[in-house]
Write a protein that holds these residues in place. Structure first.
Motif, PDB file in Angstrom:
ATOM      1  N   GLY A   1      -7.845   1.110   2.218  1.00  0.00           N
ATOM      2  CA  GLY A   1      -7.916   1.650   0.875  1.00  0.00           C
ATOM      3  C   GLY A   1      -7.005   2.840   0.661  1.00  0.00           C
ATOM      4  N   LEU A   2      -6.945   3.306  -0.575  1.00  0.00           N
ATOM      5  CA  LEU A   2      -6.209   4.513  -0.913  1.00  0.00           C
ATOM      6  C   LEU A   2      -7.116   5.724  -0.683  1.00  0.00           C
ATOM      7  CD1 LEU A   2      -4.425   3.414  -4.221  1.00  0.00           C
ATOM      8  CD2 LEU A   2      -3.457   3.511  -1.907  1.00  0.00           C
TER       9      LEU A   2
ATOM     10  N   ALA B   1     -11.896 -10.375   3.053  1.00  0.00           N
ATOM     11  CA  ALA B   1     -11.976 -10.207   1.605  1.00  0.00           C
ATOM     12  C   ALA B   1     -11.630  -8.782   1.199  1.00  0.00           C
ATOM     13  CB  ALA B   1     -13.374 -10.575   1.112  1.00  0.00           C
ATOM     14  N   SER B   2     -12.048  -7.811   1.993  1.00  0.00           N
ATOM     15  CA  SER B   2     -11.705  -6.415   1.695  1.00  0.00           C
ATOM     16  C   SER B   2     -10.219  -6.178   1.874  1.00  0.00           C
ATOM     17  CB  SER B   2     -12.497  -5.479   2.618  1.00  0.00           C
ATOM     18  OG  SER B   2     -12.142  -4.126   2.390  1.00  0.00           O
ATOM     19  N   MET B   3      -9.646  -6.730   2.923  1.00  0.00           N
ATOM     20  CA  MET B   3      -8.230  -6.487   3.199  1.00  0.00           C
ATOM     21  C   MET B   3      -7.309  -7.100   2.157  1.00  0.00           C
ATOM     22  SD  MET B   3      -7.807  -6.645   7.352  1.00  0.00           S
ATOM     23  CE  MET B   3      -9.135  -7.733   7.833  1.00  0.00           C
ATOM     24  N   VAL B   4      -7.689  -8.220   1.555  1.00  0.00           N
ATOM     25  CA  VAL B   4      -6.801  -8.861   0.583  1.00  0.00           C
ATOM     26  C   VAL B   4      -7.005  -8.330  -0.838  1.00  0.00           C
ATOM     27  CG1 VAL B   4      -6.614 -10.984   1.934  1.00  0.00           C
ATOM     28  CG2 VAL B   4      -8.353 -10.814   0.145  1.00  0.00           C
ATOM     29  N   GLN B   5      -7.877  -7.338  -1.008  1.00  0.00           N
ATOM     30  CA  GLN B   5      -8.057  -6.757  -2.338  1.00  0.00           C
ATOM     31  C   GLN B   5      -6.863  -5.871  -2.674  1.00  0.00           C
ATOM     32  OE1 GLN B   5     -11.276  -3.926  -2.903  1.00  0.00           O
ATOM     33  NE2 GLN B   5     -11.502  -4.501  -5.048  1.00  0.00           N
ATOM     34  N   PRO B   6      -6.108  -6.166  -3.739  1.00  0.00           N
ATOM     35  CA  PRO B   6      -4.945  -5.349  -4.102  1.00  0.00           C
ATOM     36  C   PRO B   6      -5.374  -3.950  -4.544  1.00  0.00           C
ATOM     37  CG  PRO B   6      -4.912  -7.490  -5.209  1.00  0.00           C
ATOM     38  CD  PRO B   6      -6.271  -7.321  -4.635  1.00  0.00           C
ATOM     39  N   GLN B   7      -4.438  -3.001  -4.445  1.00  0.00           N
ATOM     40  CA  GLN B   7      -4.734  -1.619  -4.804  1.00  0.00           C
ATOM     41  C   GLN B   7      -3.925  -1.143  -6.019  1.00  0.00           C
ATOM     42  OE1 GLN B   7      -7.019   0.664  -2.507  1.00  0.00           O
ATOM     43  NE2 GLN B   7      -7.604  -1.464  -2.825  1.00  0.00           N
TER      44      GLN B   7
ATOM     45  N   THR C   1      -2.513   8.761   0.020  1.00  0.00           N
ATOM     46  CA  THR C   1      -1.956   7.915   1.077  1.00  0.00           C
ATOM     47  C   THR C   1      -2.809   6.667   1.171  1.00  0.00           C
ATOM     48  OG1 THR C   1      -1.257   7.852   3.397  1.00  0.00           O
ATOM     49  CG2 THR C   1      -3.338   8.950   2.937  1.00  0.00           C
ATOM     50  N   ASP C   2      -2.336   5.671   1.881  1.00  0.00           N
ATOM     51  CA  ASP C   2      -3.192   4.520   2.172  1.00  0.00           C
ATOM     52  C   ASP C   2      -3.656   4.638   3.615  1.00  0.00           C
ATOM     53  OD1 ASP C   2      -0.573   4.007   3.054  1.00  0.00           O
ATOM     54  OD2 ASP C   2      -0.849   1.836   2.968  1.00  0.00           O
ATOM     55  N   VAL C   3      -4.918   4.283   3.849  1.00  0.00           N
ATOM     56  CA  VAL C   3      -5.510   4.413   5.178  1.00  0.00           C
ATOM     57  C   VAL C   3      -5.153   3.169   5.982  1.00  0.00           C
ATOM     58  CG1 VAL C   3      -7.637   4.721   6.488  1.00  0.00           C
ATOM     59  CG2 VAL C   3      -7.372   5.817   4.262  1.00  0.00           C
ATOM     60  N   THR C   4      -4.330   3.362   7.005  1.00  0.00           N
ATOM     61  CA  THR C   4      -3.868   2.226   7.802  1.00  0.00           C
ATOM     62  C   THR C   4      -4.029   2.526   9.294  1.00  0.00           C
ATOM     63  OG1 THR C   4      -1.590   3.033   7.518  1.00  0.00           O
ATOM     64  CG2 THR C   4      -2.347   1.333   6.005  1.00  0.00           C
ATOM     65  N   GLY C   5      -2.938   2.390  10.048  1.00  0.00           N
ATOM     66  CA  GLY C   5      -3.026   2.369  11.500  1.00  0.00           C
ATOM     67  C   GLY C   5      -3.573   3.616  12.168  1.00  0.00           C
ATOM     68  N   PHE C   6      -3.376   4.801  11.588  1.00  0.00           N
ATOM     69  CA  PHE C   6      -3.838   6.018  12.232  1.00  0.00           C
ATOM     70  C   PHE C   6      -5.320   6.281  12.004  1.00  0.00           C
ATOM     71  CE2 PHE C   6       0.739   7.537  11.402  1.00  0.00           C
ATOM     72  CZ  PHE C   6       1.187   6.875  12.546  1.00  0.00           C
ATOM     73  N   GLY C   7      -5.984   5.442  11.215  1.00  0.00           N
ATOM     74  CA  GLY C   7      -7.396   5.629  10.953  1.00  0.00           C
ATOM     75  C   GLY C   7      -7.640   6.687   9.900  1.00  0.00           C
ATOM     76  N   LEU C   8      -8.870   6.748   9.383  1.00  0.00           N
ATOM     77  CA  LEU C   8      -9.195   7.707   8.333  1.00  0.00           C
ATOM     78  C   LEU C   8      -8.926   9.134   8.780  1.00  0.00           C
ATOM     79  CD1 LEU C   8     -10.412   8.340   5.540  1.00  0.00           C
ATOM     80  CD2 LEU C   8     -12.655   8.401   6.654  1.00  0.00           C
ATOM     81  N   ALA C   9      -9.385   9.505   9.992  1.00  0.00           N
ATOM     82  CA  ALA C   9      -9.203  10.879  10.472  1.00  0.00           C
ATOM     83  C   ALA C   9      -7.725  11.234  10.560  1.00  0.00           C
ATOM     84  CB  ALA C   9      -9.879  11.057  11.832  1.00  0.00           C
TER      85      ALA C   9
ATOM     86  N   GLY D   1       0.808  -1.216   0.000  1.00  0.00           N
ATOM     87  CA  GLY D   1       0.000   0.000   0.000  1.00  0.00           C
ATOM     88  C   GLY D   1       0.839   1.263   0.000  1.00  0.00           C
ATOM     89  N   ASP D   2       1.986   1.248   0.688  1.00  0.00           N
ATOM     90  CA  ASP D   2       2.860   2.428   0.717  1.00  0.00           C
ATOM     91  C   ASP D   2       3.419   2.738  -0.663  1.00  0.00           C
ATOM     92  OD1 ASP D   2       2.420   2.638   3.404  1.00  0.00           O
ATOM     93  OD2 ASP D   2       4.300   1.688   4.003  1.00  0.00           O
ATOM     94  N   VAL D   3       3.734   1.704  -1.438  1.00  0.00           N
ATOM     95  CA  VAL D   3       4.257   1.898  -2.790  1.00  0.00           C
ATOM     96  C   VAL D   3       3.149   2.398  -3.709  1.00  0.00           C
ATOM     97  CG1 VAL D   3       5.281   0.724  -4.791  1.00  0.00           C
ATOM     98  CG2 VAL D   3       6.053   0.166  -2.470  1.00  0.00           C
ATOM     99  N   TRP D   4       1.996   1.744  -3.656  1.00  0.00           N
ATOM    100  CA  TRP D   4       0.870   2.153  -4.502  1.00  0.00           C
ATOM    101  C   TRP D   4       0.423   3.583  -4.181  1.00  0.00           C
ATOM    102  CZ3 TRP D   4      -1.424  -3.205  -3.157  1.00  0.00           C
ATOM    103  CH2 TRP D   4      -1.023  -4.154  -4.127  1.00  0.00           C
ATOM    104  N   ALA D   5       0.476   3.953  -2.904  1.00  0.00           N
ATOM    105  CA  ALA D   5       0.020   5.292  -2.504  1.00  0.00           C
ATOM    106  C   ALA D   5       0.887   6.403  -3.090  1.00  0.00           C
ATOM    107  CB  ALA D   5      -0.011   5.399  -0.983  1.00  0.00           C
TER     108      ALA D   5
END
Length: 719
Positions: free
Chosen positions: A680-681, A583-589, A603-611, A468-472
């Protein structure tokens, strides 16, 4: 503190039938130290056959019917593999599951029930609905019940199972305003396995419900709107059910096990011709005391199966299973009435339905009311702050186990600035950019504490998460190294686990266009999987600092994985919700990243949450964001769990570290801070291109949504 032991043997349960469900419950209360337990089933839930007629009639809800294998596996300490087995290699002791590496075993047990031969009937595969497997049947019946138009039903198969379904359907349709016709067809004599008295009573009950019984009739083919008989008659049907032709699963014939009419031959210990493979339930044939197919035998076999599996794995003494000569048969009669048969006698009435209802609910209660996980106790004398850190629940996995944003930013701020001309980094961005021989390369690393014991699913999630970091940044994945920490286990199990993990990792990375070039492994108390990834930039990388006023915010995946995984660890999340989250988590971006190539910031939405991630874009770009909180897509079940007060262990840190965030209040507001794993992105795109980009994302299979806009000001405002 609970003692954990190194793992030395693999026990694999194939199928989530009644014997295995009861065995898992017993294992959870008394596990055998050193055994890694795996259960394989195509679905996260297994329907209880005894309550199916009651569900069809409307006496029970859909959840009442299901044994939740996700919750049960968590309770038993088992890894649940959601897949359909299609073969066993007895010599190599490996189980084949399409779409993933084979699974090794030392001892295996099979409880997969039976399937239907109805699809061989011309037209049935296209237009009919087999009564088994129960889960898809129940789903299709619910849809038919809510449809409009004439309710014409044909049930093929005049045994007890077919009669129960026909009566249940007739009762349910009688409660609606639709014009209903229900017919039961048998090629010989209906209910021939019942006693004469029982047959008369069931036929009378069907007449009272308006069910037409057609005997000595051969079905020639099934069409979308009728069933054609060999004598030329046609029966109108909008819902054709196959309740006849039960047969063993085809793949059993290829195993090399001794079979009887396609069913696995077992002796009194429930072992097959291969001593390391056991079988129970309808898929087994009791060679020492043959019996008809009935769920009551599977239930009675469960404790013997448990004891004999333990004995095989630990060198103990085997027990014998001898079935009862007769058993109480309780047949639903559509409404809240039932018929009881035993020793050649039959009785019917409302009291017997209440008795059957009591038996069925008592059985299901065994799985609905599993003991809760105990909170970690704090010693009487302990350092200040220990109780607050431990909290009242176990630490989450995935991004829910990450360090809080505030602590991370504080630590990174103290690092000295690099003076290397070939290294560029945007504060707070997803990855650093390197310049190597005129080529721009991004590099990032990430690892996850496992929240599922299935190493293949966890690997796929960890790989998608790291990519996700690369795709973002709009880069193309190039290479990856893996970091794997396994629980303590024997050398054989280490090899098995690493083989599954690396095969899954290679598949994800290869599909993304990257090569795995190495890695590192070690052992600890729990599984952790991570990757260091690189990517190549053909254009300027997309950072979090390029957002422009007026840009539209687009999110490519729903949020809610943190609360769902926290609930799953506590045994509070339904299995189907957990499966959808996976299923949502394994969907490639990768495709989404290409569609968003013109984004000003991403960016990709990960540990810090959407906000937290929206706040990161705002801070780096010198803008504010106006987010429509109702437009933010949520994973199924996430809001209900948040409303129940469930949250990730990282939730408080995310709220504290997000900076100025206004309007994110209540349970839905909490989800804006929910830590996401392989999320997601989040992209800021030009307003003029937003509609076309959103359409392209949705056509590519992403549940993308427009959630807000970048505006002048400071912080994040939810409205």
């Amino acid at each position: 503190m609970k003692q954990t032991y190194p793992l030395t043997r693999d026990l694999v349960l194939i199928g989530g039938g009644h014997s295995h469900a009861l065995m898992l419950r017993q294992w959870g209360m008394q596990p055998l130290p050193g055994v890694r337990l795996t259960v394989i089933d195509p679905a996260p839930t297994a329907a209880y056959s005894g309550m199916l007629p009651g569900y069809v009639a409307g006496h029970y809800g859909r959840d009442d019917l299901d044994i939740d294998l996700v919750k049960l596996a968590r309770f038993a300490g088992a890894r649940l593999v959601m897949g359909a087995v299609d073969g066993i290699d007895l010599a190599a002791r490996r189980i084949s599951v399409p779409g993933r590496p084979s699974i090794a075993y030392d001892v295996a047990a099979i409880d997969i029930g039976i399937t239907s031969s109805m699809p061989a009937l011309p037209g049935f595969a296209e237009h009919g609905v087999p009564a088994k497997p129960l889960t898809p049947f129940a789903r299709k019946w619910a849809a038919f019940l809510e449809a409009d138009g004439p309710a014409q039903v044909v049930v093929i198969g005049g045994g007890v199972a077919g009669a129960e379904l026909a009566m249940a359907m007739a009762h349910a349709l009688a409660q609606s305003t639709r014009e209903a016709e229900v017919r039961l067809i048998d090629r010989s004599r209906a209910l021939k396995e019942a006693t004469p008295s029982g047959r008369r009573k069931v036929l009378a009950a069907m007449r009272d419900l308006g069910v037409e019984v057609i005997e000595e009739a051969q079905v020639e083919r099934v069409e979308a709107d009728h069933v054609a008989l060999s004598d030329g008659r046609t029966l109108p049907s909008r819902f054709t059910v196959g309740a006849a032709g039960a047969q063993p699963h085809d793949w059993l014939a290829k195993t090399g096990l001794d079979l009887h009419d396609g069913f696995i031959t077992v002796g009194e210990t429930l072992q097959s011709s291969d001593p390391s493979v056991f079988a129970t339930g309808d898929c087994a044939h009791l060679s020492h005391d043959p019996r008809p197919k009935a769920g009551v035998y599977a239930v009675r076999q469960a404790p013997v199966l448990h004891d004999n599996l333990v004995a095989t794995l630990s060198g103990g003494t085997m027990q014998s299973y001898w079935p009862q000569k007769d058993y109480l048969k309780l047949i639903s009669l559509g409404g809240k009435r039932a018929l009881a048969e035993k020793w050649g006698r039959a009785f019917s009435g409302p009291l017997l339905w209440r008795w059957k209802d009591h038996i069925d609910l008592a059985f299901m209660t065994k799985f609905k009311e599993l003991p809760k996980m105990e909170a970690v106790s704090v010693p009487r004398t302990a350092a200040d702050g220990l109780a607050e850190i431990l909290g009242a629940k176990p630490m989450c996995g995935g991004c829910g186990a990450k360090v809080g944003r505030g602590a991370l930013r504080g630590a990174l701020a103290a690092l000295p600035k690099s003076d290397r001309a070939d290294v560029e980094a945007v504060p707070g961005d997803d990855a650093a950019m390197l310049r190597v021989g005129g080529q721009r390369q991004v590099i990032s690393t990430d690892h996850l504490r496992a929240f599922t014991d299935d190493p293949v699913v966890m690997t796929r999630i960890a790989a998608i998460h790291a990519l996700g970091d690369v795709w973002a940044m709009g880069a193309t994945p190039q290479a990856a190294t893996a970091t794997v920490i396994l629980p303590r286990m024997s050398a054989d199990l280490q090899e098995r686990s690493l083989a599954e993990i690396m095969a899954a990792a290679a598949e994800v990375m290869s599909d993304a266009g990257a090569a795995i070039v190495g890695g590192h492994s070690s052992m600890s108390d729990e599984m952790t999987i991570g990757f260091t990834v690189t990517g190549l930039c053909d254009a300027d990388p997309i950072t979090i600092a390029g957002a422009k006023e007026g840009d539209v915010l687009i999110l490519t995946k729903p949020i809610g994985s943190g609360v769902i995984m926290a609930a799953e660890m506590a045994g509070e999340a339904r299995g189907d919700i957990v499966a959808e989250a996976f299923a949502s988590m394994v969907q490639p971006q990768g495709a989404a990243s290409r569609i968003l190539a013109n984004a000003h910031a991403m960016t990709d939405v990960t540990g810090f949450g959407l906000a937290g991630h929206v706040a990161g874009i705002c801070e780096a770009s010198g803008l504010s964001a106006a987010v429509d909180i109702a437009a933010v897509p949520l994973m199924e079940g996430a809001l209900e769990l948040s409303e129940a007060g469930i949250g990730s262990t990282l939730l408080p840190d995310n709220k504290a570290g997000a900076g100025v965030v206004i309007g994110a209040i209540g349970p839905r507001g909490d989800l804006m801070f929910d830590p996401q794993t392989a999320g997601g992105l989040l992209a800021c795109v030009p307003q003029t291109e937003a509609a076309a980009i959103l359409t392209a994302l949705q056509e590519a299979g992403y549940p993308a949504a427009r959630i807000g806009q970048m505006v002048a000001g400071v912080g994040v405002r939810f409205r």
